[in-house]
Design a protein around this motif. Structure first.
Motif, PDB file in Angstrom:
ATOM      1  N   GLY A  38       1.367  -1.087  -0.306  1.00 25.46           N
ATOM      2  CA  GLY A  38      -0.220   0.290   0.286  1.00 25.46           C
ATOM      3  C   GLY A  38       1.007   1.178   0.148  1.00 25.46           C
ATOM      4  N   MET A  39       0.310   2.260  -0.221  1.00 25.57           N
ATOM      5  CA  MET A  39       1.058   3.897  -0.122  1.00 25.57           C
ATOM      6  C   MET A  39       1.926   3.635   1.593  1.00 25.57           C
ATOM      7  N   VAL A  40       1.313   3.793   2.865  1.00 28.52           N
ATOM      8  CA  VAL A  40       2.565   4.035   3.425  1.00 28.52           C
ATOM      9  C   VAL A  40       3.163   2.552   3.163  1.00 28.52           C
ATOM     10  N   GLY A  41       2.611   1.697   3.152  1.00 31.32           N
ATOM     11  CA  GLY A  41       3.535   0.345   3.220  1.00 31.32           C
ATOM     12  C   GLY A  41       4.380   0.251   2.587  1.00 31.32           C
ATOM     13  N   THR A  85       3.059  -7.941   2.015  1.00 31.88           N
ATOM     14  CA  THR A  85       1.518  -7.942   1.182  1.00 31.88           C
ATOM     15  C   THR A  85       0.893  -8.764   1.659  1.00 31.88           C
ATOM     16  N   LYS A  86      -0.491  -8.027   1.231  1.00 30.48           N
ATOM     17  CA  LYS A  86      -1.817  -9.219   1.461  1.00 30.48           C
ATOM     18  C   LYS A  86      -1.194 -10.613   0.615  1.00 30.48           C
ATOM     19  N   SER A  87      -0.921 -10.851  -0.033  1.00 29.55           N
ATOM     20  CA  SER A  87      -0.783 -12.359  -0.532  1.00 29.55           C
ATOM     21  C   SER A  87       0.332 -12.284   0.680  1.00 29.55           C
ATOM     22  N   LEU A 126       0.794 -11.996   3.884  1.00 29.51           N
ATOM     23  CA  LEU A 126       0.009 -11.877   5.476  1.00 29.51           C
ATOM     24  C   LEU A 126      -1.562 -11.639   5.420  1.00 29.51           C
ATOM     25  N   ASP A 127      -2.518 -12.272   4.930  1.00 24.25           N
ATOM     26  CA  ASP A 127      -4.204 -11.615   5.070  1.00 24.25           C
ATOM     27  C   ASP A 127      -4.175 -11.749   7.128  1.00 24.25           C
ATOM     28  N   ILE A 128      -4.256 -10.647   7.050  1.00 23.44           N
ATOM     29  CA  ILE A 128      -4.217  -9.709   8.721  1.00 23.44           C
ATOM     30  C   ILE A 128      -5.465 -10.145   9.097  1.00 23.44           C
ATOM     31  N   THR A 129      -6.246 -10.821   8.589  1.00 24.48           N
ATOM     32  CA  THR A 129      -8.061 -11.320   8.973  1.00 24.48           C
ATOM     33  C   THR A 129      -7.709 -12.643   9.549  1.00 24.48           C
ATOM     34  N   TYR A 165      -9.097  -1.282   5.241  1.00 20.07           N
ATOM     35  CA  TYR A 165      -9.404  -1.614   4.707  1.00 20.07           C
ATOM     36  C   TYR A 165     -10.313   0.485   4.578  1.00 20.07           C
ATOM     37  N   THR A 166      -9.543   1.081   3.284  1.00 19.37           N
ATOM     38  CA  THR A 166      -8.555   2.575   2.524  1.00 19.37           C
ATOM     39  C   THR A 166     -10.448   3.039   2.782  1.00 19.37           C
ATOM     40  N   ARG A 167     -11.295   2.042   1.347  1.00 17.38           N
ATOM     41  CA  ARG A 167     -12.220   2.654   0.935  1.00 17.38           C
ATOM     42  C   ARG A 167     -13.322   3.464   1.197  1.00 17.38           C
ATOM     43  N   ALA A 194     -19.032   5.374   9.049  1.00 15.94           N
ATOM     44  CA  ALA A 194     -18.151   3.404   8.648  1.00 15.94           C
ATOM     45  C   ALA A 194     -17.429   3.724   8.540  1.00 15.94           C
ATOM     46  N   TYR A 195     -16.347   3.916   7.718  1.00 18.80           N
ATOM     47  CA  TYR A 195     -15.085   3.935   7.720  1.00 18.80           C
ATOM     48  C   TYR A 195     -14.320   3.945   9.573  1.00 18.80           C
ATOM     49  N   GLY A 196     -15.174   5.925   9.334  1.00 14.90           N
ATOM     50  CA  GLY A 196     -14.507   5.983  11.032  1.00 14.90           C
ATOM     51  C   GLY A 196     -14.551   5.851  12.004  1.00 14.90           C
ATOM     52  N   SER A 239     -14.871   1.743  11.945  1.00 17.31           N
ATOM     53  CA  SER A 239     -14.366   1.290  11.812  1.00 17.31           C
ATOM     54  C   SER A 239     -13.097   1.856  12.386  1.00 17.31           C
ATOM     55  N   LYS A 240     -12.304   2.661  12.601  1.00 16.66           N
ATOM     56  CA  LYS A 240     -10.658   2.777  12.427  1.00 16.66           C
ATOM     57  C   LYS A 240     -10.611   3.182  14.422  1.00 16.66           C
ATOM     58  N   LEU A 241     -12.283   3.389  15.007  1.00 11.31           N
ATOM     59  CA  LEU A 241     -12.210   3.845  16.332  1.00 11.31           C
ATOM     60  C   LEU A 241     -11.903   2.410  16.556  1.00 11.31           C
ATOM     61  N   TRP A 245      -5.196  13.011   5.224  1.00 13.29           N
ATOM     62  CA  TRP A 245      -4.542  13.305   3.669  1.00 13.29           C
ATOM     63  C   TRP A 245      -3.774  12.878   2.982  1.00 13.29           C
ATOM     64  N   LEU A 246      -3.932  11.492   2.780  1.00  9.26           N
ATOM     65  CA  LEU A 246      -2.224  10.944   2.647  1.00  9.26           C
ATOM     66  C   LEU A 246      -2.257  11.354   0.880  1.00  9.26           C
ATOM     67  N   PHE A 247      -1.494  11.432   0.735  1.00  7.61           N
ATOM     68  CA  PHE A 247      -0.344  11.104  -1.060  1.00  7.61           C
ATOM     69  C   PHE A 247       0.597  10.240  -1.117  1.00  7.61           C
TER      70      PHE A 247
HETATM   71  N1  LIG Z   1      -5.102   7.256   2.607  1.00 10.90           N
HETATM   72  C1  LIG Z   1      -5.059   8.335   3.411  1.00 10.90           C
HETATM   73  O1  LIG Z   1      -5.774   9.059   3.013  1.00 10.90           O
HETATM   74  C2  LIG Z   1      -5.847   7.887   4.990  1.00 10.90           C
HETATM   75  C3  LIG Z   1      -5.480   8.583   5.908  1.00 10.90           C
HETATM   76  C4  LIG Z   1      -5.269   8.414   6.947  1.00 10.90           C
HETATM   77  C5  LIG Z   1      -4.565   7.302   7.713  1.00 10.90           C
HETATM   78  N2  LIG Z   1      -4.954   6.147   6.612  1.00 10.90           N
HETATM   79  C6  LIG Z   1      -4.708   4.857   6.861  1.00 10.90           C
HETATM   80  O2  LIG Z   1      -3.195   4.489   6.746  1.00 10.90           O
HETATM   81  C7  LIG Z   1      -3.071   2.851   6.826  1.00 10.90           C
HETATM   82  C8  LIG Z   1      -2.596   2.937   5.083  1.00 10.90           C
HETATM   83  O3  LIG Z   1      -3.077   3.170   4.003  1.00 10.90           O
HETATM   84  P1  LIG Z   1      -2.444   3.502   2.822  1.00 10.90           P
HETATM   85  O4  LIG Z   1      -3.577   5.481   2.484  1.00 10.90           O
HETATM   86  O5  LIG Z   1      -0.982   2.737   2.345  1.00 10.90           O
HETATM   87  O6  LIG Z   1      -3.831   2.432   2.057  1.00 10.90           O
HETATM   88  P2  LIG Z   1      -3.920   1.966   1.073  1.00 10.90           P
HETATM   89  O7  LIG Z   1      -2.782   2.157  -0.029  1.00 10.90           O
HETATM   90  O8  LIG Z   1      -4.690   1.551   0.107  1.00 10.90           O
HETATM   91  O9  LIG Z   1      -2.543   0.352   1.853  1.00 10.90           O
HETATM   92  C9  LIG Z   1      -3.395  -0.613   2.574  1.00 10.90           C
HETATM   93  C10 LIG Z   1      -3.029  -1.800   1.994  1.00 10.90           C
HETATM   94  O10 LIG Z   1      -3.358  -3.043   2.742  1.00 10.90           O
HETATM   95  C11 LIG Z   1      -3.297  -4.362   2.027  1.00 10.90           C
HETATM   96  N3  LIG Z   1      -4.863  -4.941   2.390  1.00 10.90           N
HETATM   97  C12 LIG Z   1      -6.181  -5.155   2.786  1.00 10.90           C
HETATM   98  N4  LIG Z   1      -6.947  -5.861   3.686  1.00 10.90           N
HETATM   99  C13 LIG Z   1      -6.035  -6.751   3.885  1.00 10.90           C
HETATM  100  C14 LIG Z   1      -5.361  -7.228   4.613  1.00 10.90           C
HETATM  101  N5  LIG Z   1      -6.797  -8.333   4.889  1.00 10.90           N
HETATM  102  N6  LIG Z   1      -4.785  -8.243   5.401  1.00 10.90           N
HETATM  103  C15 LIG Z   1      -3.636  -8.155   4.269  1.00 10.90           C
HETATM  104  N7  LIG Z   1      -3.411  -6.847   3.857  1.00 10.90           N
HETATM  105  C16 LIG Z   1      -4.748  -6.145   3.477  1.00 10.90           C
HETATM  106  C17 LIG Z   1      -4.236  -3.168   0.955  1.00 10.90           C
HETATM  107  O11 LIG Z   1      -4.169  -4.386  -0.399  1.00 10.90           O
HETATM  108  P3  LIG Z   1      -5.154  -4.540  -1.766  1.00 10.90           P
HETATM  109  O12 LIG Z   1      -5.003  -3.516  -1.966  1.00 10.90           O
HETATM  110  O13 LIG Z   1      -4.557  -5.905  -2.579  1.00 10.90           O
HETATM  111  O14 LIG Z   1      -6.690  -4.448  -0.697  1.00 10.90           O
HETATM  112  C18 LIG Z   1      -2.975  -2.661   0.704  1.00 10.90           C
HETATM  113  O15 LIG Z   1      -2.025  -3.337   0.340  1.00 10.90           O
HETATM  114  C19 LIG Z   1      -4.693   2.791   6.679  1.00 10.90           C
HETATM  115  O16 LIG Z   1      -4.808   2.358   8.207  1.00 10.90           O
HETATM  116  C20 LIG Z   1      -5.467   3.886   6.575  1.00 10.90           C
HETATM  117  O17 LIG Z   1      -6.790   3.813   7.413  1.00 10.90           O
HETATM  118  C21 LIG Z   1      -4.804   6.571   5.174  1.00 10.90           C
END
Ligand SMILES: NC(=O)c1ccc[n+]([C@@H]2O[C@H](COP(=O)([O-])OP(=O)(O)OC[C@H]3O[C@@H](n4cnc5c(N)ncnc54)[C@H](OP(=O)(O)O)[C@@H]3O)[C@@H](O)[C@H]2O)c1
Length: 278
Positions: A10-13, A31-33, A35-38, A61-63, A124-126, A128-130, A149-151
């Motif tokens: 993902g973007m941060v990872g 990556t998710k493949s 280790l699926d964290i669920t 889950y970031t959608r 719902a997203y908020g 879930s984050k709580l 507001w990540l980019f």
């Molecule tokens: N983006 C923002 O603006 C923002 C702002 C504040 C906080 N955050 C938080 O920052 C963190 C990182 O977000 P990001 O922006 O880097 O999101 P991202 O680019 O969507 O990355 C999230 C990663 O998690 C993976 N993932 C999803 N379900 C998973 C599972 N069951 N097991 C393992 N991996 C799984 C996704 O894989 P798939 O894509 O294959 O599903 C994706 O690679 C999240 O906790 C998010 O809530 C984000």
């Protein structure tokens, strides 16, 4: 120090993996493949075998809009899975760094949100984050790092969305001017994560780039940096109805981060320049 990163594609990872690799750190980037964290059995086995000193949970889950109709899945990934990670981290004495969001707040304040301010998610997203924030506290050693507001290079983001609109020939660009926050470049966040973990800090911390602005201000900066001949028109949130309600004001106070590290947050404008030049 041995690091284990979940959600490493993902973007941060991915930026955290790169920043640690550049430093020659011992990193297990999953990556998710990988280790699926669920999957509780796999989470326990992986963390039990690797015995990291730090687990950074970048999976999520970031959608935001889709979460409104998928709250169960959002809660499973952003909430229950964090409990699994917290228990597994506790089992090996690792520090759990969990990434959370400005969307845990309702946006009714008019001054920056402090770490102890009352949360009241609007979506719902908020929510879930709580759940994830509460779960993360069950690791004996934990940091909950809220950001906003990540980019960055490895995920869909606002800068890309604006750039695509410009390439499509949209003019004027209509962008909301009544939501305030702090854009954050993910390589800057990665540095903040490393700094915090190296300090062995604990508890709630906010990190976001400086300064605060609206999405309209951010879009104007993108257009300016691209040198595009496009007009940006300020509009209101009501003009852009979306399934998930966003907080109108979600500026995070980074006071505790600054105090702990002795470092001021980076500038998103500089991050934007770097992002657009790559
Ligand atoms: N983006 C923002 O603006 C923002 C702002 C504040 C906080 N955050 C938080 O920052 C963190 C990182 O977000 P990001 O922006 O880097 O999101 P991202 O680019 O969507 O990355 C999230 C990663 O998690 C993976 N993932 C999803 N379900 C998973 C599972 N069951 N097991 C393992 N991996 C799984 C996704 O894989 P798939 O894509 O294959 O599903 C994706 O690679 C999240 O906790 C998010 O809530 C984000």
């Amino acid at each position: 120090m041995k690091w284990l990163i979940t959600g490493a594609a993902g973007m941060v990872g991915s930026d955290l993996r790169d920043a640690l690799t550049m430093r020659g750190e011992d990193v297990v980037a999953l990556t998710k493949s990988d280790l699926d964290i669920t999957d509780s059995r796999r989470v326990n086995a992986m963390i039990g075998e690797e015995k990291p000193s730090v687990v950074v949970n970048c999976a999520g889950y970031t959608r935001v809009d889709e979460a409104e109709s998928n709250e169960g899945l959002a809660n499973a990934i952003n909430g229950s899975s964090v409990e699994l990670l917290a228990q597994a981290a506790k089992g090996v004495g690792a520090l759990l760094v969990h990434i959370s969001s400005d969307f845990v707040f309702d946006g009714r304040k008019h001054s920056p949100y402090e770490i102890n301010d009352i949360t009241a998610a609007l979506s719902a997203y908020g929510r879930s984050k709580l759940l994830g924030e509460i779960a993360a506290t069950h690791a004996e050693r934990h940091v909950i790092l809220r950001t906003s507001w990540l980019f960055g290079h490895n995920g869909p983001n606002f800068v890309d969305a604006i750039r695509k609109q410009i390439h499509k020939g949209t003019n004027p660009l209509r962008v909301v001017n009544d939501q305030r926050g702090r854009p954050t470049y993910t390589p800057h966040l990665a540095e903040a994560i490393i700094r915090i973990a190296n300090l062995d800090a604990h508890g709630m911390i906010h990190y976001a780039d400086e300064p605060e602005c609206t999405w309209y201000d951010f879009a104007c900066a993108i257009v300016e940096e691209l040198g595009a001949e496009v007009t940006v028109k300020p509009v209101s949130t009501e003009d852009f109805p979306r399934p998930a309600t966003r907080p109108a004001y979600s500026v995070l106070s980074t006071e505790r981060y600054e105090r702990l590290t002795g470092v001021r947050p980076e500038s998103w404008r500089e991050g934007l320049r770097e992002y657009l030049s790559n």
